[in-house]
Design an enzyme around this catalytic site. Structure first.
Site, PDB file in Angstrom:
ATOM      1  N   LYS A 104       1.983  -3.355   6.499  1.00  0.00           N
ATOM      2  CA  LYS A 104       2.276  -3.570   5.075  1.00  0.00           C
ATOM      3  C   LYS A 104       3.788  -3.506   4.829  1.00  0.00           C
ATOM      4  CE  LYS A 104      -1.750  -4.375   3.409  1.00  0.00           C
ATOM      5  NZ  LYS A 104      -2.061  -5.578   2.653  1.00  0.00           N
ATOM      6  N   TYR A 159      -1.664   0.150  10.328  1.00  0.00           N
ATOM      7  CA  TYR A 159      -1.971  -0.509   9.052  1.00  0.00           C
ATOM      8  C   TYR A 159      -0.787  -0.397   8.091  1.00  0.00           C
ATOM      9  CZ  TYR A 159      -3.645  -0.904   4.293  1.00  0.00           C
ATOM     10  OH  TYR A 159      -3.748  -1.239   2.969  1.00  0.00           O
ATOM     11  N   SER A 207       0.829  -1.220   0.000  1.00  0.00           N
ATOM     12  CA  SER A 207       0.000   0.000   0.000  1.00  0.00           C
ATOM     13  C   SER A 207       0.852   1.254   0.000  1.00  0.00           C
ATOM     14  CB  SER A 207      -0.866  -0.009   1.257  1.00  0.00           C
ATOM     15  OG  SER A 207      -1.511   1.233   1.412  1.00  0.00           O
TER      16      SER A 207
HETATM   17  N1  UFG Z   1     -12.254  12.467   2.009  1.00  0.00           N
HETATM   18  C1  UFG Z   1     -13.157  13.498   2.155  1.00  0.00           C
HETATM   19  N2  UFG Z   1     -14.418  13.187   2.566  1.00  0.00           N
HETATM   20  C2  UFG Z   1     -14.817  11.908   2.837  1.00  0.00           C
HETATM   21  C3  UFG Z   1     -13.885  10.877   2.685  1.00  0.00           C
HETATM   22  C4  UFG Z   1     -12.600  11.179   2.267  1.00  0.00           C
HETATM   23  O1  UFG Z   1     -12.841  14.665   1.933  1.00  0.00           O
HETATM   24  O2  UFG Z   1     -15.981  11.721   3.207  1.00  0.00           O
HETATM   25  C5  UFG Z   1     -10.907  12.784   1.519  1.00  0.00           C
HETATM   26  C6  UFG Z   1      -9.816  12.390   2.479  1.00  0.00           C
HETATM   27  O3  UFG Z   1      -9.609  13.372   3.444  1.00  0.00           O
HETATM   28  C7  UFG Z   1      -8.647  12.226   1.509  1.00  0.00           C
HETATM   29  C8  UFG Z   1      -9.304  11.717   0.235  1.00  0.00           C
HETATM   30  O4  UFG Z   1     -10.681  12.043   0.344  1.00  0.00           O
HETATM   31  O5  UFG Z   1      -8.067  13.451   1.259  1.00  0.00           O
HETATM   32  C9  UFG Z   1      -9.209  10.219   0.032  1.00  0.00           C
HETATM   33  O6  UFG Z   1      -9.600   9.596   1.245  1.00  0.00           O
HETATM   34  P1  UFG Z   1      -9.838   8.027   1.379  1.00  0.00           P
HETATM   35  O7  UFG Z   1     -10.265   7.767   2.783  1.00  0.00           O
HETATM   36  O8  UFG Z   1     -10.715   7.547   0.271  1.00  0.00           O
HETATM   37  O9  UFG Z   1      -8.400   7.418   1.062  1.00  0.00           O
HETATM   38  P2  UFG Z   1      -6.970   7.681   1.726  1.00  0.00           P
HETATM   39  O10 UFG Z   1      -6.154   8.446   0.727  1.00  0.00           O
HETATM   40  O11 UFG Z   1      -7.089   8.248   3.094  1.00  0.00           O
HETATM   41  O12 UFG Z   1      -6.423   6.195   1.868  1.00  0.00           O
HETATM   42  C10 UFG Z   1      -6.559   5.243   0.817  1.00  0.00           C
HETATM   43  C11 UFG Z   1      -6.712   3.853   1.413  1.00  0.00           C
HETATM   44  C12 UFG Z   1      -5.450   3.497   2.156  1.00  0.00           C
HETATM   45  C13 UFG Z   1      -4.276   3.640   1.223  1.00  0.00           C
HETATM   46  C14 UFG Z   1      -4.220   5.016   0.608  1.00  0.00           C
HETATM   47  C15 UFG Z   1      -3.135   5.085  -0.413  1.00  0.00           C
HETATM   48  O13 UFG Z   1      -7.830   3.825   2.269  1.00  0.00           O
HETATM   49  O14 UFG Z   1      -5.532   2.176   2.626  1.00  0.00           O
HETATM   50  O15 UFG Z   1      -5.451   5.305  -0.023  1.00  0.00           O
HETATM   51  O16 UFG Z   1      -3.029   6.365  -0.979  1.00  0.00           O
HETATM   52  F1  UFG Z   1      -3.137   3.431   1.900  1.00  0.00           F
END
Ligand code: UFG
Length: 336
Positions: A150, A146, A119
């Site tokens: 990984k 997490y 990841s």
């Molecule tokens: N976000 C919002 N509103 C929401 C949900 C998310 O603004 O309701 C934003 C988050 O703050 C972030 C972006 O959308 O900026 C993406 O968020 P996600 O939760 O979809 O994904 P993350 O980038 O936090 O994490 C994901 C996976 C991880 C992985 C990572 C790799 O969940 O397991 O991508 O880049 F490691």
């Protein structure tokens, strides 16, 4: 070739299983079905097993021998960043313990090829100048249990290579989205697109976590990769394990292009026809401003490149979501 896919009933695993079957490989799936769906493995044999249990080594060894498995694609893992911070010991037991059992079983059974789902969470909060891409040589620095699990698994894979000749390759996934087939959409509501779809189809507006980041529109930038492109990368990685010259064991899987939260939501509005007026909330702790992959290594060495863009991700996510979760007969505002 016969391939064991752990986590093959899950969102990403089911896409990999289907592609393997389409190209004529035999597939055996091991899954604890905690989030996976048994029907999603098609005609593959399915063994219900939690890899972290003590009995897993013997059971896995038996499966590897019984089906004459040639290679393992190890996807099964717990993947909720927030949950991992609350239950670190359990995350280590699940992800690292399960990995250790699998490695032992592979060594016992003489199976020496493994593709491991890693990841971008291994990079943590990289301290890069604006616009710089993350290469596989960027120092890993996970900020969640997490991400740590990984990274530890990558190390274990490498150590097994040195100790007993395991041929290992790890794919560092960036932000996975979309569906290759409508029935294989992401059933979990843990990431931006499913969360926003849930909000929109429940009559609420999506929430943006922070619009004060040092990015063009102020929202966080991520590298979104279509799940079918990602699944295709698994097949390329598997083929790579048969090569004698394997200069690298870790590859980023992304597109090399970032999209902001606002970009994604606008694209989602276009796919669904919903009127979009997102609520702006404060920053979510632990979110880096931008995470975008340098994908030159996977392009040059594995010959893999993404072919599907953000619109295909949001379109296919919607196609998968709407029949299951329902959409109002009359869509708000911009709906046609
Ligand atoms: N976000 C919002 N509103 C929401 C949900 C998310 O603004 O309701 C934003 C988050 O703050 C972030 C972006 O959308 O900026 C993406 O968020 P996600 O939760 O979809 O994904 P993350 O980038 O936090 O994490 C994901 C996976 C991880 C992985 C990572 C790799 O969940 O397991 O991508 O880049 F490691």
């Amino acid at each position: 070739m016969t391939v064991l896919v752990t986590g093959g009933a899950g969102y990403i695993g089911a896409h990999v299983v289907r592609l393997l079957q389409e190209r004529g490989d035999s597939v055996v799936v091991v899954d604890d079905l905690s989030s996976g769906i048994a029907e999603h493995v098609g005609s593959a044999a399915l063994v219900h097993l939690d890899l972290s249990t003590q009995e897993a080594v013997d059971k896995l060894e038996g499966i590897l021998n019984e089906y004459s498995v040639d290679a393992v694609i190890h996807i099964a893992a717990k993947k909720q960043v927030g949950e991992s911070a609350e239950r670190p010991a359990w995350y280590y037991a699940q992800n690292v313990g399960g990995f250790s059992h699998l490695l032992q079983a592979m060594q016992n059974a003489g199976v020496d090829k493994m593709m491991f789902s890693s990841s971008a969470a291994t990079y943590g909060l990289p301290n890069l100048p604006p616009g710089q891409l993350l290469t596989e040589d960027t120092a890993p620095n996970p900020i969640s249990p997490y991400g740590e699990t990984k990274l530890v698994c990558e190390w274990m894979m490498r150590a097994a290579g040195k100790a007993w000749g395991l041929r290992g390759v790890g794919l560092r996934y960036f932000n996975v989205a979309g569906a290759g087939w409508p029935e294989l959409g992401d059933p979990a509501v843990m990431n931006l697109i499913p969360i926003a779809l849930k909000a929109l189809t429940s009559g609420r507006q999506p929430v943006i976590f922070g619009q004060d980041y040092p990015t063009e529109d102020g929202t966080c930038i991520r590298d979104y990769i279509h799940v079918l492109d990602l699944a295709e990368a698994h097949l390329k990685a598997l083929d790579y394990l048969g090569r004698d010259d394997r200069p690298y064991d870790i590859f980023n899987v992304g597109t090399g292009t970032g999209s902001s939260v606002l970009d994604v939501l606008k694209q989602l509005a276009a796919s669904t026809g919903y009127d979009l007026q997102p609520t702006i909330a404060g920053r979510r702790p632990g979110d880096p401003a931008a995470l975008v992959a340098d994908v030159s290594r996977i392009q040059d060495v594995l010959g893999w490149k993404f072919t599907r863009g953000l619109a295909e991700m949001t379109d296919s996510a919607w196609e998968a979501w709407a029949p299951v979760h329902g959409a109002p007969a009359v869509l708000p505002a911009s709906a046609g």
